[in-house]
Design a protein around this motif. Structure first.
Motif, PDB file in Angstrom:
ATOM      1  N   THR A  58       0.829  -1.201   0.000  1.00 50.58           N
ATOM      2  CA  THR A  58       0.000   0.000   0.000  1.00 50.58           C
ATOM      3  C   THR A  58       0.867   1.256   0.000  1.00 50.58           C
ATOM      4  OG1 THR A  58      -0.165  -0.117   2.416  1.00 50.58           O
ATOM      5  CG2 THR A  58      -1.921  -1.176   1.133  1.00 50.58           C
ATOM      6  N   GLY A  59       0.215   2.417  -0.121  1.00 48.38           N
ATOM      7  CA  GLY A  59       0.924   3.661  -0.376  1.00 48.38           C
ATOM      8  C   GLY A  59       1.928   4.077   0.679  1.00 48.38           C
ATOM      9  N   PHE A  60       1.752   3.664   1.926  1.00 48.29           N
ATOM     10  CA  PHE A  60       2.695   4.054   2.969  1.00 48.29           C
ATOM     11  C   PHE A  60       4.050   3.367   2.827  1.00 48.29           C
ATOM     12  CE2 PHE A  60      -1.334   5.047   5.271  1.00 48.29           C
ATOM     13  CZ  PHE A  60      -1.095   6.411   5.436  1.00 48.29           C
ATOM     14  N   PHE A  61       4.189   2.491   1.830  1.00 49.70           N
ATOM     15  CA  PHE A  61       5.458   1.814   1.577  1.00 49.70           C
ATOM     16  C   PHE A  61       6.032   2.144   0.201  1.00 49.70           C
ATOM     17  CE2 PHE A  61       3.031  -0.702   4.576  1.00 49.70           C
ATOM     18  CZ  PHE A  61       3.965  -0.969   5.567  1.00 49.70           C
ATOM     19  N   LEU A 101       3.395  -3.992  -7.420  1.00 50.48           N
ATOM     20  CA  LEU A 101       3.218  -4.542  -6.077  1.00 50.48           C
ATOM     21  C   LEU A 101       2.088  -3.853  -5.325  1.00 50.48           C
ATOM     22  CD1 LEU A 101       6.996  -4.595  -5.003  1.00 50.48           C
ATOM     23  CD2 LEU A 101       5.723  -6.391  -6.207  1.00 50.48           C
ATOM     24  N   GLY A 102       1.504  -2.830  -5.935  1.00 53.24           N
ATOM     25  CA  GLY A 102       0.560  -1.968  -5.235  1.00 53.24           C
ATOM     26  C   GLY A 102      -0.894  -2.323  -5.461  1.00 53.24           C
ATOM     27  N   VAL A 103      -1.761  -1.466  -4.933  1.00 50.14           N
ATOM     28  CA  VAL A 103      -3.188  -1.774  -4.837  1.00 50.14           C
ATOM     29  C   VAL A 103      -3.907  -1.813  -6.189  1.00 50.14           C
ATOM     30  CG1 VAL A 103      -3.325  -0.847  -2.507  1.00 50.14           C
ATOM     31  CG2 VAL A 103      -3.802   0.654  -4.449  1.00 50.14           C
ATOM     32  N   HIS A 134      -6.857  -4.286  -0.156  1.00 52.83           N
ATOM     33  CA  HIS A 134      -7.185  -2.863  -0.005  1.00 52.83           C
ATOM     34  C   HIS A 134      -7.957  -2.372  -1.230  1.00 52.83           C
ATOM     35  CE1 HIS A 134      -6.604   1.452   0.593  1.00 52.83           C
ATOM     36  NE2 HIS A 134      -6.222   1.174   1.832  1.00 52.83           N
ATOM     37  N   GLN A 135      -8.804  -1.387  -1.005  1.00 50.94           N
ATOM     38  CA  GLN A 135      -9.481  -0.779  -2.139  1.00 50.94           C
ATOM     39  C   GLN A 135      -8.443  -0.184  -3.108  1.00 50.94           C
ATOM     40  OE1 GLN A 135     -10.074  -0.329   1.122  1.00 50.94           O
ATOM     41  NE2 GLN A 135     -12.131   0.421   1.505  1.00 50.94           N
ATOM     42  N   PRO A 136      -8.648  -0.302  -4.436  1.00 53.09           N
ATOM     43  CA  PRO A 136      -9.767  -0.954  -5.122  1.00 53.09           C
ATOM     44  C   PRO A 136      -9.553  -2.467  -5.221  1.00 53.09           C
ATOM     45  CG  PRO A 136      -8.265  -0.033  -6.732  1.00 53.09           C
ATOM     46  CD  PRO A 136      -7.722   0.341  -5.384  1.00 53.09           C
ATOM     47  N   ASN A 137     -10.590  -3.231  -4.921  1.00 53.31           N
ATOM     48  CA  ASN A 137     -10.509  -4.683  -5.075  1.00 53.31           C
ATOM     49  C   ASN A 137     -11.622  -5.240  -5.965  1.00 53.31           C
ATOM     50  OD1 ASN A 137     -12.806  -4.779  -3.295  1.00 53.31           O
ATOM     51  ND2 ASN A 137     -11.387  -4.699  -1.557  1.00 53.31           N
ATOM     52  N   ARG A 138     -12.349  -4.346  -6.648  1.00 51.65           N
ATOM     53  CA  ARG A 138     -13.485  -4.784  -7.487  1.00 51.65           C
ATOM     54  C   ARG A 138     -13.036  -5.636  -8.662  1.00 51.65           C
ATOM     55  NH1 ARG A 138     -14.682   1.417  -8.841  1.00 51.65           N
ATOM     56  NH2 ARG A 138     -13.843   1.472  -6.730  1.00 51.65           N
ATOM     57  N   ALA A 140     -17.870  -6.375 -11.613  1.00 52.96           N
ATOM     58  CA  ALA A 140     -18.150  -5.518 -10.455  1.00 52.96           C
ATOM     59  C   ALA A 140     -17.708  -4.093 -10.761  1.00 52.96           C
ATOM     60  CB  ALA A 140     -17.446  -6.042  -9.218  1.00 52.96           C
ATOM     61  N   THR A 141     -18.535  -3.138 -10.374  1.00 52.84           N
ATOM     62  CA  THR A 141     -18.216  -1.729 -10.598  1.00 52.84           C
ATOM     63  C   THR A 141     -17.917  -0.980  -9.305  1.00 52.84           C
ATOM     64  OG1 THR A 141     -20.569  -1.147 -10.527  1.00 52.84           O
ATOM     65  CG2 THR A 141     -19.608  -1.651 -12.696  1.00 52.84           C
ATOM     66  N   GLU A 142     -18.150  -1.626  -8.169  1.00 53.22           N
ATOM     67  CA  GLU A 142     -17.875  -1.018  -6.870  1.00 53.22           C
ATOM     68  C   GLU A 142     -17.181  -2.040  -5.977  1.00 53.22           C
ATOM     69  OE1 GLU A 142     -18.411   2.069  -6.092  1.00 53.22           O
ATOM     70  OE2 GLU A 142     -19.577   2.650  -7.865  1.00 53.22           O
ATOM     71  N   ASP A 143     -16.376  -1.533  -5.041  1.00 50.18           N
ATOM     72  CA  ASP A 143     -15.806  -2.397  -4.016  1.00 50.18           C
ATOM     73  C   ASP A 143     -16.893  -2.779  -3.024  1.00 50.18           C
ATOM     74  OD1 ASP A 143     -13.282  -2.063  -5.168  1.00 50.18           O
ATOM     75  OD2 ASP A 143     -12.852  -0.309  -3.922  1.00 50.18           O
ATOM     76  N   SER A 144     -16.827  -4.004  -2.516  1.00 53.99           N
ATOM     77  CA  SER A 144     -17.841  -4.490  -1.598  1.00 53.99           C
ATOM     78  C   SER A 144     -17.239  -5.603  -0.743  1.00 53.99           C
ATOM     79  CB  SER A 144     -19.046  -5.046  -2.372  1.00 53.99           C
ATOM     80  OG  SER A 144     -18.658  -6.207  -3.110  1.00 53.99           O
ATOM     81  N   LYS A 145     -18.029  -6.056   0.218  1.00 52.41           N
ATOM     82  CA  LYS A 145     -17.579  -7.197   1.015  1.00 52.41           C
ATOM     83  C   LYS A 145     -17.318  -8.406   0.121  1.00 52.41           C
ATOM     84  CE  LYS A 145     -18.930 -10.026   5.006  1.00 52.41           C
ATOM     85  NZ  LYS A 145     -20.016 -10.345   5.965  1.00 52.41           N
ATOM     86  N   ALA A 146     -18.106  -8.576  -0.933  1.00 46.74           N
ATOM     87  CA  ALA A 146     -17.923  -9.703  -1.847  1.00 46.74           C
ATOM     88  C   ALA A 146     -16.617  -9.598  -2.628  1.00 46.74           C
ATOM     89  CB  ALA A 146     -19.101  -9.795  -2.814  1.00 46.74           C
ATOM     90  N   THR A 147     -16.263  -8.395  -3.084  1.00 46.21           N
ATOM     91  CA  THR A 147     -14.994  -8.249  -3.805  1.00 46.21           C
ATOM     92  C   THR A 147     -13.814  -8.362  -2.848  1.00 46.21           C
ATOM     93  OG1 THR A 147     -15.021  -5.806  -3.659  1.00 46.21           O
ATOM     94  CG2 THR A 147     -16.095  -6.810  -5.573  1.00 46.21           C
ATOM     95  N   HIS A 148     -13.993  -7.917  -1.618  1.00 43.06           N
ATOM     96  CA  HIS A 148     -12.988  -8.081  -0.566  1.00 43.06           C
ATOM     97  C   HIS A 148     -12.713  -9.575  -0.360  1.00 43.06           C
ATOM     98  CE1 HIS A 148     -10.972  -6.521   3.111  1.00 43.06           C
ATOM     99  NE2 HIS A 148     -11.438  -7.606   3.734  1.00 43.06           N
ATOM    100  N   ALA A 149     -13.773 -10.383  -0.282  1.00 38.79           N
ATOM    101  CA  ALA A 149     -13.638 -11.825  -0.106  1.00 38.79           C
ATOM    102  C   ALA A 149     -12.947 -12.455  -1.313  1.00 38.79           C
ATOM    103  CB  ALA A 149     -15.006 -12.450   0.123  1.00 38.79           C
ATOM    104  N   ALA A 150     -13.308 -12.018  -2.508  1.00 37.72           N
ATOM    105  CA  ALA A 150     -12.678 -12.557  -3.713  1.00 37.72           C
ATOM    106  C   ALA A 150     -11.194 -12.220  -3.746  1.00 37.72           C
ATOM    107  CB  ALA A 150     -13.378 -12.006  -4.953  1.00 37.72           C
TER     108      ALA A 150
END
Length: 286
Positions: free
Chosen positions: A137-140, A163-165, A201-205, A211-221
């Motif tokens: 993520t961005g802090f690295f 390596l990033g999001v 981390h977002q974006p994970n869609r 999928a057009t939005e991040d969601s719990k389902a895309t997080h799980a995927a």
């Protein structure tokens, strides 16, 4: 505040307490932070059989439920590198695997590796470890002074857009880089390898077609994708020798629960994270 993450509490999990003083110096060390991973999603995906790699490694085949020391990446990792990992949810004082020496600590025990250093990375380097950071993520990202603070603790630090999001193959790329680094070092050189896994981390869609939005389902995927890319990393660690591994989330994130979105806020889905620690034995195969 909304209802608890789980309506039915999990049965208690007995977690083996490792004696880190017996492991530091003889084992490689892996610290894998699955950035933004929620505890409820981690548990649901494991129970559904969609994270077989982690299920085979976690004690009892289950995640431990813990509370994170902070609600976003930078603050959580500053706490982690000061020796304050996610805390068991059960009341009481819990001994920590690592600590930095300071007066008045009430959570160091006989098995705690106490380091005379300002941070965990520096302390392990003083014990002979080659310290490696693979950022996510961005802090690295090392693009600015803030993005160089955490990577700057390490002897060797890596970050690139792949390596990033935003890269759908980020975990594959991170694991491949880790395998290359581990293979380039002498087996007698002990390694502290830290990887900040960015895929959750977002974006994970992009892990759910259409999928057009991040969601719990895309997080799980995203978690299922991460799990599928981890075997080469653990195989590389086994080839080098025994390794002590900590795998956890730094914080969760909200997808609309009680009107909240994101993290750096005080909702239970943010503060409750999965945690696991285990020893990988050396691969005895020729």
């Amino acid at each position: 505040m909304g209802p608890p993450i789980d309506e039915v509490p999990s049965p208690p999990l007995l977690v083996r307490m490792h004696d880190l003083n017996a492991l530091v110096g003889t084992h490689d060390l892996l610290f894998l932070t699955l950035d933004t991973l929620r505890y409820d999603v981690a548990r649901e995906e494991l129970e559904a059989g969609r994270t077989p790699t982690l299920a085979a490694l976690l004690p009892g085949g289950r995640w431990e439920e813990r509370h994170t020391p902070a609600s976003f990446t930078y603050a959580a990792h500053q706490a982690f590198f000061a020796g304050f990992l996610p805390t068991p949810v059960t009341p009481g004082r819990h001994s920590r695997p690592f600590a930095l020496r300071f007066e008045g600590s009430e959570t160091t025990g006989p098995g705690t590796c106490v380091l005379d250093a300002p941070d965990l990375v520096t302390g392990l380097a003083g014990r002979g470890y080659h310290t490696v950071c693979i950022g996510g993520t961005g802090f690295f990202n090392q693009k600015n002074p803030l993005g160089r603070v955490l990577p700057g603790l390490f002897s060797e630090a890596h970050w690139a857009p792949e390596l990033g999001v935003t890269d759908p193959q980020s975990t594959e790329n991170q694991a491949s880089l880790a395998v290359k680094i581990l293979g380039s070092l002498p087996r007698e050189q002990r390694v502290f390898l830290f990887i900040n896994v960015s895929a959750l981390h977002q974006p994970n869609r992009h892990y759910v077609p259409g999928a057009t939005e991040d969601s719990k389902a895309t997080h799980a995927a995203a978690l299922a994708y991460v799990d599928s890319q981890l075997p080469p990393l653990f195989q590389a660690l086994r080839r080098r020798g025994p390794a002590f591994c900590i795998v956890c989330s730094d914080h969760g994130t909200a997808y609309g629960e009680d009107g909240y979105t994101g993290h750096r806020l005080g909702h239970p889905v943010v503060w409750t994270v999965p945690y696991g620690q285990f020893v990988l034995p050396v691969d005895s195969a020729p």
